[in-house]
Design an enzyme around this catalytic site. Structure first.
Site, PDB file in Angstrom:
ATOM      1  N   ASP A  92       0.862  -1.059  -0.078  1.00  0.00           N
ATOM      2  CA  ASP A  92      -0.032   0.098  -0.048  1.00  0.00           C
ATOM      3  C   ASP A  92       0.866   1.369  -0.241  1.00  0.00           C
ATOM      4  O   ASP A  92       1.470   1.582   0.837  1.00  0.00           O
ATOM      5  CB  ASP A  92      -0.916  -0.160   1.123  1.00  0.00           C
ATOM      6  CG  ASP A  92      -1.903   1.151   1.467  1.00  0.00           C
ATOM      7  OD1 ASP A  92      -1.953   2.041   0.511  1.00  0.00           O
ATOM      8  OD2 ASP A  92      -2.380   1.434   2.542  1.00  0.00           O
ATOM      9  N   ASP A 277      -1.977   5.446  -5.485  1.00  0.00           N
ATOM     10  CA  ASP A 277      -2.089   4.742  -4.254  1.00  0.00           C
ATOM     11  C   ASP A 277      -2.546   3.192  -4.634  1.00  0.00           C
ATOM     12  O   ASP A 277      -3.680   3.016  -5.001  1.00  0.00           O
ATOM     13  CB  ASP A 277      -3.312   5.305  -3.360  1.00  0.00           C
ATOM     14  CG  ASP A 277      -3.381   4.753  -2.031  1.00  0.00           C
ATOM     15  OD1 ASP A 277      -2.451   3.606  -1.716  1.00  0.00           O
ATOM     16  OD2 ASP A 277      -4.420   5.003  -1.484  1.00  0.00           O
TER      17      ASP A 277
END
Length: 397
Positions: A92, A277
């Protein structure tokens, strides 16, 4: 001489790479939708599908909107401890901590996932500190430990990580992942933990202080893609990388010039901020803009989701994100997700992030699946280029 230098650089970028395979599996949203539980989860979490606000203020712990993880489908494997204990994680770029469930966790979500057992690791040390991460209306909490972490053969020594003893609500019960490995900047790490990639750099475990992400959007392929540490693989993209400066070293945040619909600028006309992201599957933006965008593409709220008729994709507009002067087009086939039965979900989601962190657009996996993304910590920049789709893969890699 210049050609020789270019070849040497290419050799370093390709042959010094550490490749982490990413597998693609069913998302939490799709699982809940199939069970008829999606609308219930939104109600339980107090989430309005039209407008979701991340209400974390400056004096609170950093907040991770729960909806960011609802559609994540790309996971990799890591191990913690000696001998290694294996976990499936989300890599992430929108967070900076590593956490996995603890054997001492009593939440239902932990019981259905692999859990770390510190007493079985000869290299484990207790940090003595607690940590807490906000997820939607709940929090994930636990203790910080120190141990060896292995990522595709890379052994990171003395890595701080969270051992969760409490996980929020019922959402993570249906998750395909055990934990999360954050690849953001140290400034957003909770508990003053050094991120895994920073330790890789400090321990000279990577050729170059950068990593790159390739994601397959082919729904019929079990191959998810790969995360590469130490450089990038030019065979995975076409053309040249567009290097975009990072504007704020927390998330991988960049300047977004504008957002166009069929060539007309409709959003972000004066420029705005966006983050790239990997931990967010969809493309999110301010709810007022996204509501308008959903109307333009013909998406309507249904079954706790925004849906369109798959048969009319060819009639829907192209959405273009202009970054550093270059337009990144998304066709309807690219910004929608096929759910089966002739129904497609919109790849856009409203998310209001208040100042000072926001407002922000988030370019998640729907975007990254079309544009190879390089995250360069050495020069604090993000590189983007059109992907070369799977298959084929070269040399069986």
């Amino acid at each position: 001489m210049r050609q020789i230098l270019v070849l040497l650089l290419f050799a370093t970028l390709v042959y010094g790479l550490i490749r982490v395979p990413l597998k693609r599996q069913k998302s939490i949203r799709k699982t809940l939708k199939e069970k008829g539980k999606l609308s219930h989860i939104w109600t339980q979490q107090g989430i309005d599908m039209v407008q979701y606000t991340d209400s974390c203020s400056n004096d609170q712990a950093p907040s991770e909107p729960l909806i960011n993880y609802m559609d994540v489908e790309y996971f990799g494997e890591i191990s913690v401890g000696t001998p290694p204990q294996n976990f499936t994680v989300i890599f992430d770029t929108g967070s900076s901590n590593l956490w996995v469930p603890s054997v001492y966790c009593i939440s239902q979500a932990c019981a259905q996932h692999d859990r770390f057992q510190p007493q079985l690791s000869s290299t484990y040390e207790s940090n003595g500190n607690n940590f807490s991460l906000q997820y939607g209306t709940g929090s994930l909490s636990g203790v910080i430990g120190i141990d060896a972490v292995t990522v595709e053969g890379i052994l990171v020594q003395n890595q701080q990580f969270g051992e969760s003893v409490s996980e929020p609500g019922s959402t993570f019960v249906d998750a395909e992942f055990d934990g999360i490995l954050g690849l953001g900047y140290p400034s957003i790490a909770v508990g003053d933990c050094t991120p895994v990639f920073d330790n890789m750099i400090a321990q000279n475990l990577v050729e170059l202080p950068m990593f790159s992400v390739y994601m397959s959007r082919n729904p019929n392929s079990a191959v998810g893609g790969e995360l590469v540490f130490g450089g990038f693989d030019a065979s995975r993209f076409s053309g040249q990388l567009n290097w975009v400066p990072v504007t704020n070293q927390g998330y991988w945040q960049i300047q977004l010039d504008n957002v166009q619909i069929n060539g007309e600028v409709l959003f972000c006309s004066g420029g705005c901020q966006a983050i790239v992201d990997t931990g967010t599957s969809l493309i999110t933006g301010p709810s007022s803009d996204i509501v308008q965008l959903q109307n333009i593409i013909g998406a309507s709220a249904a079954n706790g989701d925004y849906e369109v008729d798959c048969s009319v994709l060819n009639e829907m507009p192209t959405v273009t994100f202009t970054i550093n002067g270059i337009g990144y087009q998304m066709t309807p086939q690219q910004y929608t997700l096929q759910d089966g039965g002739g129904v497609c979900s919109s790849g856009f989601q409203g998310l209001d992030i208040p100042p000072p962190a926001g407002p922000l657009w988030i370019l998640g996996d729907v975007f990254i699946g079309q544009y190879y993304s390089v995250f360069d910590r050495g020069n604090n920049r993000v590189g983007l280029a059109p992907v070369v789709p799977y298959p084929p893969l070269k040399n069986g890699v």
